[in-house]
Enzyme design. Structure first.
Site, PDB file in Angstrom:
ATOM      1  N   CYS A 295      46.799  23.823  -8.808  1.00 60.10           N
ATOM      2  CA  CYS A 295      46.629  22.876  -9.917  1.00 60.10           C
ATOM      3  C   CYS A 295      47.413  21.585  -9.782  1.00 60.10           C
ATOM      4  O   CYS A 295      46.823  20.521  -9.639  1.00 60.10           O
ATOM      5  CB  CYS A 295      46.989  23.558 -11.224  1.00 60.10           C
ATOM      6  SG  CYS A 295      45.764  24.762 -11.691  1.00 60.10           S
ATOM      7  N   PHE A 296      48.746  21.677  -9.858  1.00 65.90           N
ATOM      8  CA  PHE A 296      49.541  20.445  -9.949  1.00 65.90           C
ATOM      9  C   PHE A 296      49.209  19.440  -8.842  1.00 65.90           C
ATOM     10  O   PHE A 296      48.920  18.275  -9.147  1.00 65.90           O
ATOM     11  CB  PHE A 296      51.039  20.744  -9.941  1.00 65.90           C
ATOM     12  CG  PHE A 296      51.565  21.337 -11.225  1.00 65.90           C
ATOM     13  CD1 PHE A 296      50.721  21.630 -12.282  1.00 65.90           C
ATOM     14  CD2 PHE A 296      52.910  21.598 -11.382  1.00 65.90           C
ATOM     15  CE1 PHE A 296      51.190  22.181 -13.452  1.00 65.90           C
ATOM     16  CE2 PHE A 296      53.406  22.142 -12.553  1.00 65.90           C
ATOM     17  CZ  PHE A 296      52.538  22.440 -13.582  1.00 65.90           C
TER      18      PHE A 296
END
Ligand code: NAD
Length: 469
Positions: A295-296
Site C-alpha cells: 500500500c504505502f
C-alpha cells in the site's frame, strides 16, 4: 460530510416504511471480487453474518480457498476461513455468475503501480466490466462497493462502465458506493472486526441506505464511526491517510539519521517524547527500515503522479518516498561501520516480510538491503517465520535460507533485525553470543531489543537511530 460517532441512525428518508405484513428476513448475498489480502480477509469476516461468495481469476487461489486454506499467511485468518467454508457461509469460484443473485458486490482487486508510478487500474476496469456483464442477468438491484484503493474520480468513471455493460442505470438498476479499506496486513481480521472508521461515498440515496444497513447488520451495537461523504472525498481520505502515515514514518527515519550523528542521542526516546504530545501521538513514530507492503509505497507514488497531473507540487511526498528508498542504504552503511566493511563477512538477516504476522514481501525493505549487502561482497543468510517462499521468488539463490532463527545466526559476524517478529524477541543476548561465536554484533533495525540486555556481554549492539555503536 457527515460523521456519526455512534451507530448511525439511517436518514429518515431512507427508512423503510412501517408495514404490518411480516416478511421473512433474508440475509443479503455478498459477492467479493478479488480474494487477495483485503478481499479474502473481509470475505471471511463478513461470512460470520452473511452468505459470501468470493470471485477470483486465480484458479489455484480459488482451489485452496475452497478447501478452507488461505493462499497466504494472515494472522487469525486460517481458522475463520476453515469455519465458514465448512459451514457453507463462504464459497468461491472463478466465474462471475453469482453476481446475478447478489445484493452487494465488493471489488477488492489490486491497484498496483504502473511502470511510470501511476496507478494501474486495469484490474479494476476489467473486474467492473465483468461485474456489469453479470449484472445484466440480475433480477435484483445490487450495490457495487469499490473497496480497492483508487485515485479520486475513479469510482465516478465506473458508473458509465457499469451502465454500458449491464444495460441498467445507476440508482434504478444498481447502486454504487466508494468504500475504501484501511485494514493493515498482519492485523486484517482484527481491523475488519473492529475498524477505526468506515468511510462511505455513495452515489445515490439507495446505495447509502443499503451499505449502511449492511454494516449495521454486521456490526450491530459495535458499529464504528461512519464518515458519510462524497465518493471523491472518500477516495481522497484513503490517499491522504496513507500519505500522512508514510510521511510520519519517513520523518522519524530522518530524525533517526540525525540522531546517529549526535553522540548520546537516541531516536527511540525522541519518538517517545514526541508521541506523548496528543497532537502528535505515538503510533507510526518508530524509526526502522522504512515502510513497505502493497500500500504505502504505491499509494504515495500514485498520489505524487496524480498531484503532478493536477499541476501541483508534490515535493513533500517525493521526499517521503526518497527517504524510504534510501533507508536500506543507511542500514547497509551502518553495517559497514559496525564491521569495518561488509566484504567477506557473514551477515544474518532476521525478517523478510514487510511486517510481522504476514508473509507479504512486497516492497519489504529487507529485499533491497540484502541486495546491497550482497553487492558489497557480504555473504548473507536469512530467515523469516512466514515469508521464505516469497523472498526466494524475489532474491533467488544469491543468499542462503535457514529453517530457523538460531540456524541463521550461527557463526555470523552480524545479525540484522529487519522484521519485528515476536520469536526474534525471545533470542537472548547470551544465546546470540553463543551461536555467533567471536565478537558478535547485532544491528537492531526495528529496535525490538532493550539495549540494557546487551550491556553485560561483549556485544556490539546498536539500533537504528542511535550513535552508540
Ligand atoms: P492482492 O493483489 O493481494 O489481491 C488482488 C486479487 O484480485 C488477486 O487475488 C487477483 O487474482 C484478483 N483479481 C485481479 N483481477 C481480477 C478480476 N478481474 N476479477 C477477479 N479477481 C481479480 O491485493 P490486496 O493487497 O488485497 O489489495 C486489494 C486492494 O485493496 C488494492 O487496491 C489495495 O491498494 C487496497 N488495500 C490493500 C491493503 C493491504 O494491506 N493489502 C489495505 C487497504 C487497501
Amino acid at each position: 460530510m457527515k460523521v456519526s460517532a455512534q451507530p448511525p441512525g439511517i436518514a429518515q428518508r431512507d427508512q423503510p416504511k412501517k408495514t404490518h405484513s411480516v416478511k421473512p428476513k433474508v440475509d443479503p448475498v455478498v459477492v467479493m471480487v478479488g480474494l487477495g489480502y483485503v478481499g479474502l480477509s473481509t470475505a471471511a469476516c463478513l461470512a460470520s453474518k452473511f452468505h459470501v461468495i468470493g470471485v477470483d481469476l486465480d484458479k489455484e487461489k480459488v482451489k485452496l480457498i475452497g478447501q478452507g486454506v488461505p493462499p497466504f499467511h494472515e494472522k487469525a485468518l486460517s481458522p475463520l476461513l476453515r469455519k465458514h467454508v465448512q459451514s457453507g457461509m463462504l464459497s468461491c469460484t472463478t466465474d462471475y455468475d453469482p453476481i446475478s443473485t447478489a445484493d452487494f458486490v465488493f471489488t477488492a482487486v489490486g491497484t498496483p503501480s504502473s511502470t511510470s508510478g501511476e496507478i494501474d487500474l486495469s484490474q479494476v476496469k476489467s473486474a467492473v466490466q465483468s461485474i456489469g456483464r453479470a449484472m445484466a442477468e440480475s433480477k435484483r438491484r445490487p450495490v457495487v462497493i469499490v473497496k480497492s484503493t483508487v485515485v479520486p474520480g475513479t469510482s465516478r468513471s465506473l458508473v458509465r462502465v457499469l451502465e454500458q455493460y449491464s444495460g441498467k442505470s445507476l440508482g434504478e438498476g444498481f447502486g454504487l458506493c466508494s468504500n475504501p479499506e484501511f485494514l493493515r496486513e498482519g492485523q486484517a481480521v482484527r481491523d475488519t472486526m473492529k475498524p477505526s472508521r468506515i468511510v462511505i461515498g455513495p452515489f445515490d440515496p439507495f446505495s447509502r441506505h443499503r451499505v449502511l444497513s449492511l454494516y449495521r447488520q454486521f456490526y450491530g451495537k459495535q458499529m464504528p464511526p461512519i464518515v458519510d461523504t462524497s465518493p471523491e472525498t472518500a477516495e481522497m481520505i484513503k490517499y491522504a491517510s496513507n500519505a500522512f502515515l508514510a510521511t510520519k514514518i519517513s520523518f522519524i527515519n530522518l530524525m533517526a539519521r540525525l540522531c546517529e550523528k549526535i553522540p548520546g542521542s537516541d531516536v527511540k526516546d525522541v519518538a517517545e517524547g514526541m508521541g506523548l504530545d496528543p497532537r502528535i501521538g505515538p503510533l507510526f513514530l518508530q524509526a526502522g527500515p522504512g515502510f513497505g507492503g502493497s500500500c504505502f509505497p504505491k499509494d504515495v507514488q500514485a498520489l505524487v503522479r496524480y498531484m503532478r497531473l493536477m499541476g501541483l507540487d508534490a515535493s513533500m511526498l517525493e521526499s517521503t518516498l526518497s527517504i524510504n528508498e534510501t533507508q536500506p542504504d543507511n542500514i547497509a552503511s551502518q553495517a559497514e561501520r559496525m564491521l569495518g566493511g561488509v566484504k567477506g563477512k557473514n551477515i544474518a538477516v532476521l525478517g523478510l516480510a514487510f511486517n510481522p504476522d504476514t508473509d507479504d514481501v512486497r516492497e519489504s525493505r529487507a529485499i533491497p538491503l540484502i541486495r546491497k549487502l550482497v553487492d558489497r561482497g557480504a555473504t548473507v543468510g536469512a530467515y523469516d517465520p512466514m515469508a521464505m517462499e516469497g523472498a526466494k521468488k524475489e532474491l533467488g539463490p544469491i543468499i542462503t535460507y535457514s529453517s530457523n532463527a538460531r540456524e541463521c545466526v550461527k557463526g555470523s559476524d552480524l545479525v540484522i533485525i529487519m522484521t519485528a517478529w515476536e520469536e526474534f524477541m525471545d533470542l537472548g543476548s547470551n544465546e546470540l553470543a553463543r551461536l555467533m561465536g567471536h565478537k558478535p554484533r547485532v544491528l537492531d533495525a526495528r529496535r525490538i531489543y532493550d539495549p540494557e540486555r546487551f550491556v553485560t556481554t561483549h556485544f556490539a549492539a546498536t539500533g537504528l537511530g542511535t550513535a552508540e555503536v
